[in-house]
Design a protein around this motif. Structure first.
Motif, PDB file in Angstrom:
ATOM      1  N   VAL A  54      11.683   2.782   1.394  1.00  0.00           N
ATOM      2  CA  VAL A  54      12.221   2.510   0.063  1.00  0.00           C
ATOM      3  C   VAL A  54      13.454   3.370  -0.166  1.00  0.00           C
ATOM      4  N   ASN A  55      13.352   4.624   0.185  1.00  0.00           N
ATOM      5  CA  ASN A  55      14.486   5.544   0.183  1.00  0.00           C
ATOM      6  C   ASN A  55      14.172   6.632   1.199  1.00  0.00           C
ATOM      7  N   ARG A  56      14.996   7.643   1.286  1.00  0.00           N
ATOM      8  CA  ARG A  56      14.815   8.676   2.324  1.00  0.00           C
ATOM      9  C   ARG A  56      13.451   9.328   2.311  1.00  0.00           C
ATOM     10  N   LYS A  57      12.849   9.467   1.151  1.00  0.00           N
ATOM     11  CA  LYS A  57      11.580  10.185   1.045  1.00  0.00           C
ATOM     12  C   LYS A  57      10.399   9.302   0.692  1.00  0.00           C
ATOM     13  N   SER A  58      10.604   8.024   0.537  1.00  0.00           N
ATOM     14  CA  SER A  58       9.534   7.147   0.072  1.00  0.00           C
ATOM     15  C   SER A  58       9.380   5.924   0.968  1.00  0.00           C
ATOM     16  N   ARG A  59       8.143   5.677   1.382  1.00  0.00           N
ATOM     17  CA  ARG A  59       7.834   4.526   2.222  1.00  0.00           C
ATOM     18  C   ARG A  59       6.652   3.781   1.645  1.00  0.00           C
ATOM     19  N   ILE A  60       6.618   2.480   1.893  1.00  0.00           N
ATOM     20  CA  ILE A  60       5.474   1.659   1.508  1.00  0.00           C
ATOM     21  C   ILE A  60       5.036   0.874   2.737  1.00  0.00           C
ATOM     22  N   TYR A  61       3.845   0.343   2.652  1.00  0.00           N
ATOM     23  CA  TYR A  61       3.261  -0.379   3.779  1.00  0.00           C
ATOM     24  C   TYR A  61       2.751  -1.718   3.282  1.00  0.00           C
ATOM     25  N   ILE A  62       2.990  -2.768   4.051  1.00  0.00           N
ATOM     26  CA  ILE A  62       2.510  -4.103   3.705  1.00  0.00           C
ATOM     27  C   ILE A  62       1.087  -4.217   4.262  1.00  0.00           C
ATOM     28  N   GLU A  63       0.158  -4.573   3.398  1.00  0.00           N
ATOM     29  CA  GLU A  63      -1.255  -4.585   3.767  1.00  0.00           C
ATOM     30  C   GLU A  63      -1.527  -5.401   5.035  1.00  0.00           C
TER      31      GLU A  63
ATOM     32  N   VAL B 140       0.860  -1.187   0.000  1.00  0.00           N
ATOM     33  CA  VAL B 140       0.000   0.000   0.000  1.00  0.00           C
ATOM     34  C   VAL B 140       0.897   1.238   0.000  1.00  0.00           C
ATOM     35  N   PRO B 141       0.728   2.127  -0.981  1.00  0.00           N
ATOM     36  CA  PRO B 141       1.556   3.336  -1.015  1.00  0.00           C
ATOM     37  C   PRO B 141       1.182   4.305   0.114  1.00  0.00           C
ATOM     38  N   GLU B 142       2.129   5.134   0.493  1.00  0.00           N
ATOM     39  CA  GLU B 142       1.958   6.055   1.615  1.00  0.00           C
ATOM     40  C   GLU B 142       0.727   6.950   1.463  1.00  0.00           C
ATOM     41  N   LYS B 143       0.506   7.471   0.289  1.00  0.00           N
ATOM     42  CA  LYS B 143      -0.642   8.362   0.058  1.00  0.00           C
ATOM     43  C   LYS B 143      -1.958   7.641   0.361  1.00  0.00           C
TER      44      LYS B 143
END
Length: 72
Positions: A45-54, A15-18
């Motif tokens: 993912v990198n300094r400015k990007s995160r993802i979430y596992i459902e 799930v993307p951060e937004k």
């Protein structure tokens, strides 16, 4: 060798951060607070990007459940 369909299924459960912001009804800053104060699990993912596992997100939400007046 890893099964390709398993890999694709796993990627579909990211799930993307937004989208997490929309699900939880919080701003970017609010989401940051939840990560660091409430231990909301994420993958950086990198300094400015995160993802979430459902599945982790669903478990975290479930763990936040509170029951009032348990004795009634």
């Amino acid at each position: 060798m890893e099964n390709r369909s398993t890999k694709e299924e796993t990627l579909q459960n990211v799930v993307p951060e937004k989208e997490v912001q929309e699900i939880l009804g919080v701003s970017k800053e609010g989401l940051s607070r939840l990560r660091y104060e409430k231990k909301l699990p994420f993958v950086e993912v990198n300094r400015k990007s995160r993802i979430y596992i459902e599945s982790s997100l669903v478990k975290w939400i479930s763990d936040q459940e509170k029951v009032l007046n348990k004795n009634t």
